[in-house]
Each structure stands twice: as structure tokens, then as C-alpha cells.
Design a protein around this motif. Structure first.
Motif, short mmCIF file in Angstrom:
data_model
loop_
_atom_site.label_atom_id
_atom_site.label_comp_id
_atom_site.label_asym_id
_atom_site.label_seq_id
_atom_site.Cartn_x
_atom_site.Cartn_y
_atom_site.Cartn_z
N GLY A 37 7.52 10.29 -1.41
CA GLY A 37 8.09 9.16 -2.12
C GLY A 37 7.66 7.81 -1.58
N ALA A 38 6.75 7.79 -0.61
CA ALA A 38 6.25 6.53 -0.06
C ALA A 38 5.31 5.88 -1.07
N LEU A 39 5.50 4.60 -1.33
CA LEU A 39 4.69 3.89 -2.30
C LEU A 39 3.28 3.66 -1.78
N LEU A 40 2.29 3.77 -2.67
CA LEU A 40 0.89 3.63 -2.30
C LEU A 40 0.29 2.34 -2.86
N GLY A 41 -1.01 2.17 -2.59
CA GLY A 41 -1.72 1.01 -3.14
C GLY A 41 -1.23 -0.30 -2.55
N PRO A 42 -0.94 -1.28 -3.41
CA PRO A 42 -0.51 -2.59 -2.91
C PRO A 42 0.95 -2.64 -2.51
N PHE A 43 1.73 -1.60 -2.82
CA PHE A 43 3.16 -1.67 -2.60
C PHE A 43 3.56 -1.79 -1.12
N PRO A 44 2.89 -1.09 -0.19
CA PRO A 44 3.28 -1.27 1.21
C PRO A 44 3.14 -2.72 1.69
N PHE A 45 2.14 -3.43 1.18
CA PHE A 45 2.02 -4.86 1.53
C PHE A 45 3.22 -5.64 1.02
N ALA A 46 3.61 -5.37 -0.22
CA ALA A 46 4.76 -6.09 -0.78
C ALA A 46 6.02 -5.80 -0.01
N LEU A 47 6.18 -4.56 0.46
CA LEU A 47 7.37 -4.21 1.24
C LEU A 47 7.38 -4.88 2.60
N SER A 48 6.21 -5.26 3.11
CA SER A 48 6.17 -5.90 4.42
C SER A 48 6.85 -7.26 4.40
N SER A 49 6.99 -7.84 3.22
CA SER A 49 7.70 -9.11 3.05
C SER A 49 8.50 -9.04 1.77
N PRO A 50 9.80 -8.73 1.84
CA PRO A 50 10.60 -8.60 0.62
C PRO A 50 10.52 -9.82 -0.29
N GLU A 51 10.40 -11.01 0.29
CA GLU A 51 10.30 -12.21 -0.53
C GLU A 51 9.01 -12.19 -1.34
N ALA A 52 7.90 -11.86 -0.68
CA ALA A 52 6.62 -11.76 -1.39
C ALA A 52 6.65 -10.61 -2.38
N GLY A 53 7.31 -9.50 -2.00
CA GLY A 53 7.41 -8.37 -2.89
C GLY A 53 8.18 -8.71 -4.15
N GLY A 54 9.25 -9.51 -4.00
CA GLY A 54 10.00 -9.94 -5.17
C GLY A 54 9.17 -10.79 -6.10
N ALA A 55 8.35 -11.67 -5.52
CA ALA A 55 7.46 -12.50 -6.35
C ALA A 55 6.43 -11.64 -7.06
N MET A 56 5.96 -10.63 -6.38
CA MET A 56 4.99 -9.73 -6.99
C MET A 56 5.60 -8.99 -8.18
N ILE A 57 6.84 -8.56 -8.02
CA ILE A 57 7.52 -7.87 -9.12
C ILE A 57 7.64 -8.78 -10.33
N LYS A 58 8.05 -10.02 -10.11
CA LYS A 58 8.20 -10.97 -11.22
C LYS A 58 6.86 -11.20 -11.91
N GLN A 59 5.79 -11.29 -11.14
CA GLN A 59 4.47 -11.51 -11.72
C GLN A 59 4.05 -10.31 -12.56
N ALA A 60 4.31 -9.10 -12.04
CA ALA A 60 3.95 -7.89 -12.77
C ALA A 60 4.72 -7.80 -14.09
N LEU A 61 5.99 -8.17 -14.05
CA LEU A 61 6.79 -8.15 -15.27
C LEU A 61 6.29 -9.17 -16.28
N LEU A 62 5.91 -10.36 -15.79
CA LEU A 62 5.38 -11.39 -16.68
C LEU A 62 4.08 -10.94 -17.31
N LEU A 63 3.22 -10.33 -16.51
CA LEU A 63 1.94 -9.84 -17.02
C LEU A 63 2.15 -8.83 -18.14
#
Length: 214
Positions: A45-71
Motif C-alpha cells: 500500500g506504499a505510494l509510488l512515483g511522485p507520491f513519496p516526494f509529496a508525502l515528505s512535505s504535507p504542505e507541498a503534497g496538499g498543493a500537488m493534490i489541488k493542482q492535480a484536481l484542477l488539471l
């Protein structure tokens, strides 16, 4: 060794749980179970690809989620959107993005030959009009300095301008929408290019582990 190793949910920090669960839910909704379309999590269940980077900074990860949703909400056909994403992935050598979005592009209707041609850096044959516009706009923005030429920005889709309207009631051509996709994906790829090794290595390590187990 990966710079940001993929971690199962029971091994991540408390302040990362919300980001982890949000990313998992979005991936599940967009792509189905991991492995159906492409692999976005390992057997633990460990996330692959770019997700571990996003998890390293929850703030950055949250921004990434918003960008993905907008896209995902941009009013551009799925096949044209994937053309633009693949062109960006080629430009920045985004290995995991090219792996994942090759599968998404095939689901959206692009042929394996067309996907391979984009990944080889050439314009595919047989694209529909909006995909052709997407390729031309994305390729220009990714590789040429300066403003996007007007003929690409306002290029007609099928019958004049697209029927979509902006907030002021003006028409948006498909070139305009592709420019939005390009801006979002390019920003994301520039960030992840700094962590290219981890994006690719987490995916390769996962498959090596699976191969050894079989």
C-alpha cells in the motif's frame, strides 16, 4: 537507494496521514485499483512515483493534490490532455509520468503507435484536430522561448472557436486550454525533475521486488 522511499501507511508520520489518504483516494478514483491501469502503489500500500516526494512535505503534497484536481477539471478532451502531458514528460525526462500517462493515454483513445511517436519526440500520425492542436501548443511551449503565437493560441478546433466560454463570456479555443495544461504540468515536472531518480527508482525497485518473488 531512493531519496524518498515509498512507505506503507503504518510507517508514515501522523502529520502525513491526511495527505497520504487524500492521494490514495484520488488515485483510486481516477485510475482504479493500483495495477489495473498502472502501478501507483506497491503490495504493502506504499505510494509510488511522485507520491513519496509529496508525502515528505504535507504542505507541498496538499498543493500537488489541488493542482492535480484542477488539471482534471480543465475542459479539454481526455485524449488531447494526455497528448499535452506526454509532450511535457518527454521534455523533462519524467520517467514515471511517461509510464503512467502512456496507460492513461491509451485508455483515452490514443494508439500504442501514437504514444510511442510522442515519446520518441515526433508528432504522431492520425491524431484528431484537438489532439493535433494540443501537440503543437505543448511542443511549442515546452521547447521555444517567448510568447505562444496567436495562431496556436486561438486556433480553431472543429468549427470555429470551441463552444466553451470563459467567465467573461469569451470563447476559449483548444489552444488556450492546452496552454493551461502545459503550465500546470510543466510546473509539476520542474519540481519532480529534481527528484527524477526517486520517481523512477521507486517504480523499478517495486517491480524488481515482484520479479524476485515470482
Amino acid at each position: 537507494m531512493s531519496r524518498f522511499p515509498p512507505l506503507p501507511r503504518d510507517k508514515i508520520q501522523p502529520d502525513q496521514l491526511e495527505t497520504h489518504d487524500e492521494q490514495t483516494a484520488i488515485a483510486q478514483k481516477a485510475f482504479g485499483p493500483s495495477g489495473d491501469l498502472f502501478q501507483w502503489a506497491d503490495d504493502d500500500g506504499a505510494l509510488l512515483g511522485p507520491f513519496p516526494f509529496a508525502l515528505s512535505s504535507p504542505e507541498a503534497g496538499g498543493a500537488m493534490i489541488k493542482q492535480a484536481l484542477l488539471l482534471g477539471k480543465l475542459p479539454l478532451p481526455a485524449d488531447a490532455k494526455e497528448v499535452a502531458i506526454l509532450v511535457c514528460g518527454v521534455k523533462f525526462g519524467a520517467a514515471y509520468e511517461l509510464y503512467a500517462h502512456s496507460a492513461v493515454a491509451a485508455k483515452a483513445g490514443l494508439s500504442e503507435t501514437q504514444i510511442g511517436q510522442i515519446k520518441a519526440g515526433s508528432k504522431p500520425e492520425g491524431l484528431n484536430e484537438e489532439c493535433l492542436i494540443a501537440y503543437d501548443v505543448a511542443e511549442y511551449l515546452a521547447n521555444t522561448k517567448g510568447a505562444l503565437p496567436g495562431h496556436l493560441f486561438w486556433k480553431y478546433s472543429k468549427h470555429g472557436y470551441s463552444a466553451r466560454l470563459d467567465d467573461d463570456g469569451g470563447d476559449f479555443g483548444s489552444g488556450h486550454e492546452t496552454a493551461r495544461v502545459e503550465a500546470l504540468v510543466t510546473r509539476r515536472d520542474r519540481v519532480f525533475s529534481a527528484f527524477h531518480y526517486h520517481c523512477l527508482s521507486t517504480f523499478v525497485s517495486y517491480h524488481n521486488k515482484r520479479d524476485l518473488a515470482t
